[in-house]
Design an enzyme around this catalytic site. Structure first.
Site, PDB file in Angstrom:
ATOM      1  N   LYS A 123       0.809  -1.222   0.000  1.00 55.94           N
ATOM      2  CA  LYS A 123       0.000   0.000   0.000  1.00 55.94           C
ATOM      3  C   LYS A 123       0.845   1.275   0.000  1.00 55.94           C
ATOM      4  O   LYS A 123       0.424   2.314  -0.479  1.00 55.94           O
ATOM      5  CB  LYS A 123      -0.950   0.021   1.205  1.00 55.94           C
ATOM      6  CG  LYS A 123      -0.311   0.392   2.546  1.00 55.94           C
ATOM      7  CD  LYS A 123      -1.422   0.690   3.569  1.00 55.94           C
ATOM      8  CE  LYS A 123      -0.905   1.217   4.882  1.00 55.94           C
ATOM      9  NZ  LYS A 123      -0.234   0.234   5.738  1.00 55.94           N
ATOM     10  N   HIS A 252       1.909  -3.920  14.828  1.00 49.25           N
ATOM     11  CA  HIS A 252       2.399  -2.777  14.066  1.00 49.25           C
ATOM     12  C   HIS A 252       2.479  -1.607  15.034  1.00 49.25           C
ATOM     13  O   HIS A 252       1.483  -1.227  15.640  1.00 49.25           O
ATOM     14  CB  HIS A 252       1.459  -2.449  12.895  1.00 49.25           C
ATOM     15  CG  HIS A 252       2.106  -1.578  11.843  1.00 49.25           C
ATOM     16  ND1 HIS A 252       2.651  -0.355  12.131  1.00 49.25           N
ATOM     17  CD2 HIS A 252       2.299  -1.781  10.520  1.00 49.25           C
ATOM     18  CE1 HIS A 252       3.158   0.172  11.020  1.00 49.25           C
ATOM     19  NE2 HIS A 252       2.962  -0.680  10.023  1.00 49.25           N
ATOM     20  N   GLU A 324       7.036  -6.093   7.960  1.00 50.18           N
ATOM     21  CA  GLU A 324       6.221  -5.498   6.881  1.00 50.18           C
ATOM     22  C   GLU A 324       6.623  -4.045   6.627  1.00 50.18           C
ATOM     23  O   GLU A 324       5.807  -3.138   6.734  1.00 50.18           O
ATOM     24  CB  GLU A 324       4.735  -5.555   7.272  1.00 50.18           C
ATOM     25  CG  GLU A 324       4.211  -6.937   7.597  1.00 50.18           C
ATOM     26  CD  GLU A 324       2.890  -6.895   8.370  1.00 50.18           C
ATOM     27  OE1 GLU A 324       2.446  -5.798   8.771  1.00 50.18           O
ATOM     28  OE2 GLU A 324       2.312  -7.962   8.588  1.00 50.18           O
TER      29      GLU A 324
HETATM   30  C1  LIG Z   1       0.752   0.315   6.479  1.00 49.09           C
HETATM   31  C2  LIG Z   1       1.166  -0.978   7.019  1.00 49.09           C
HETATM   32  C3  LIG Z   1       2.516  -1.366   6.978  1.00 49.09           C
HETATM   33  C4  LIG Z   1       3.625  -0.477   6.495  1.00 49.09           C
HETATM   34  O1  LIG Z   1       3.946   0.485   7.425  1.00 49.09           O
HETATM   35  P1  LIG Z   1       5.222   1.436   7.250  1.00 49.09           P
HETATM   36  O2  LIG Z   1       5.121   2.364   8.372  1.00 49.09           O
HETATM   37  O3  LIG Z   1       5.101   2.094   5.931  1.00 49.09           O
HETATM   38  O4  LIG Z   1       6.431   0.575   7.332  1.00 49.09           O
HETATM   39  C5  LIG Z   1       2.830  -2.627   7.444  1.00 49.09           C
HETATM   40  N1  LIG Z   1       1.879  -3.458   7.911  1.00 49.09           N
HETATM   41  C6  LIG Z   1       0.572  -3.129   7.966  1.00 49.09           C
HETATM   42  C7  LIG Z   1      -0.405  -4.098   8.478  1.00 49.09           C
HETATM   43  C8  LIG Z   1       0.176  -1.883   7.532  1.00 49.09           C
HETATM   44  O5  LIG Z   1      -1.114  -1.535   7.605  1.00 49.09           O
END
Ligand SMILES: *Cc1c(COP(=O)(O)O)cnc(C)c1O
Length: 493
Positions: A123, A252, A324
């Site tokens: 995304k 996260h 991620e």
């Molecule tokens: C948006 C998102 C990410 C990426 O986050 P960054 O801050 O860009 O590294 C990773 N995992 C999930 C589930 C997300 O929603």
């Protein structure tokens, strides 16, 4: 003295046109000679100013060589010629993407977090070259929708096991499609999701997304996602009851995490969730540390994370570690050049000279209007809470900006008719910038292009792709290998 390069004026009425003008227009066969480049681009010589492009994937634009700054200037020179030829949309804003920068971030990741397999968060920037490069480098992918899964699998050569469907709240049809595509790894954080998955994809390998402390991040996720540790035992009980396989834990810390110690706390919570898993009769094999990594604080975050993993998971044989990252990979790889299409400045009678009527005021006195804004690439200002810093790419038709150029407080606006479309409320810029001059913005790779709209009839800004010197050959080799296997040629993004 540094050489001065003068652009053709986009609006000749406003400009002094130098004798070198004819170098850039009026001739269809323009060669970009390194001697006309300002001395500040020290890479130019080393790059041999090679602008030969390569068509690696039939469905994608060519991949150039050369430092991104060279391509910003080349794009401006091209635009200037096309404006002079009265071509429509000739001065449109454009991105330059340096794929080598993504490669260098990957190297950095492998150096500081060698145990953790990155699953790029699509995304953040689903650019077709970015996805192909990361696929070729062996990364996995974090997808949040059917569309993102199709995009990644559409490259070819990416096994569905390299994808984690990391959206804890998915449409049932998306879960079915994932099952059909062979994507089994998916997250959940609530009981309803478990019931849904039990019906639509009973073979799924589930990962419980726990709540982490996201108070130290620019974009917080905790109010929407993540199961508090207190409810994890009952969720796992429910999963058992439904006959589902839960294989691990994810979290996260929020996007743009500015306090790396947050990762330590999150790992402790994950360890607690692992214990709950064992109590529920599961043997967890996956720890997913999510995203949130910031370019500037990456090494600090990696160090906290590594220490915490060593402390809370000292014996981790049989546990696969993944992450991620999104922003970390792409933020610095994209720059945007935007054209000043209009300006509003105080004037004194009988003179076209700009005069700052309020030199002591802290109110911006000049308003510059550029051709990308918060409805386009700069949506990051609204959605990603970013502030952006423009710099001058061309001043009065020239790439040369003298350090003694007077600055004043200016505001920068997007092209739409909405007053919310403000790129910078107050920023020091030369007050002598003219219509037709260009502003540059770095760090425009994360959460920009992906969420842009075409509100008010303004198109998305296009991307010019290049590889700069360090990592350039590795990028080409990786992409050519992918292409040689027949992958990456599919139509579309
Ligand atoms: C948006 C998102 C990410 C990426 O986050 P960054 O801050 O860009 O590294 C990773 N995992 C999930 C589930 C997300 O929603």
């Amino acid at each position: 003295m540094s050489p001065v390069e003068v652009l053709a004026a986009l609006n000749p009425v406003d400009h002094f046109i130098s004798s070198s003008f004819s170098k850039f227009i009026g001739s269809s066969d323009i060669s970009y000679d390194p001697v006309v480049l300002p001395a500040s681009i020290d890479d130019a010589a080393a790059e041999n100013w090679r602008l030969d492009d390569e068509k690696i994937f039939s469905s994608l634009p060519p991949l150039f060589r050369g430092h991104p700054e060279i391509h910003l200037r080349k794009g401006i020179m091209d635009a200037t010629r096309r404006v002079a030829a009265n071509e429509a949309d000739a001065e449109n804003a454009f991105f330059v993407a340096d794929l080598s920068q993504i490669f260098r971030q990957h190297e950095r990741w492998m150096k500081y977090l060698p145990e953790i397999v990155p699953h790029y968060a699509v995304k953040c920037n689903p650019d077709p070259y970015v996805l192909r490069l990361l696929a070729a480098l062996g990364a996995g992918f974090d997808c949040a929708s059917n569309g993102e899964i199709s995009q990644v699998l559409g490259i070819g050569g990416v096994d569905p096991s390299r994808i984690i469907f990391a959206n804890p709240c998915k449409a049932t049809s998306f879960v079915r499609s994932a099952a059909k595509a062979g994507v089994n790894n998916m997250t959940f954080d609530n009981a309803d999701e478990l019931c849904k998955i039990a019906r639509a994809h009973p073979e799924a390998k589930l990962i419980v997304r726990i709540l982490a402390d996201d108070s130290k991040s620019i974009c917080r996720f905790g109010i929407k996602f993540g199961a508090p540790l207190e409810v994890v035992p009952s969720l796992l009980l429910k999963a058992k009851e439904l006959g589902l396989d839960v294989i691990g834990v994810s979290f996260h810390v929020g996007s743009g995490c500015y306090d790396p110690t947050t990762y330590g706390d999150a790992i402790k919570r994950a360890r607690d969730a692992f214990i709950m898993g064992a109590q529920a009769g599961y043997r967890f094999t996956l720890l997913d540390v999510g995203g949130g990594f910031e370019d500037a604080r990456f090494e600090a975050a990696a160090s906290v994370l590594t220490d915490a993993i060593n402390h809370y998971f000292p014996d981790r044989k049989g546990i696969r570690l993944i992450a991620e990252p999104g922003r970390f990979y792409v933020s610095r790889a994209f720059s945007l050049a935007a054209n000043i299409i209009a300006r509003r400045a105080p004037m004194i009678e009988n003179s076209s000279e700009f005069v700052d009527l309020k030199p002591t005021s802290d109110e911006p006195s000049v308003m510059y209007y550029i051709n990308d804004g918060v409805y386009g690439a700069f949506n990051c200002i609204m959605f990603d809470h970013q502030t952006v810093n423009p710099y001058v790419l061309s001043l009065n038709g020239s790439f040369h900006v003298s350090s003694s150029e007077p600055l004043s407080l200016c505001s920068v606006w997007g092209p739409t008719c909405d007053s919310i479309d403000c790129v910078c409320k107050a920023v020091e810029l030369p007050s002598a910038l003219q219509i037709g001059d260009w502003l540059g913005f770095d760090n425009m790779g994360a959460y920009t292009i992906c969420a842009a709209s075409q509100f008010n009839g303004f198109e998305f800004s296009k991307v010019v792709y290049t590889t700069s010197r360090v990592g350039g050959e590795e990028v080409r080799r990786a992409l050519c290998n992918l292409a040689a296997k027949g992958y990456g040629h599919g139509v579309g993004p």
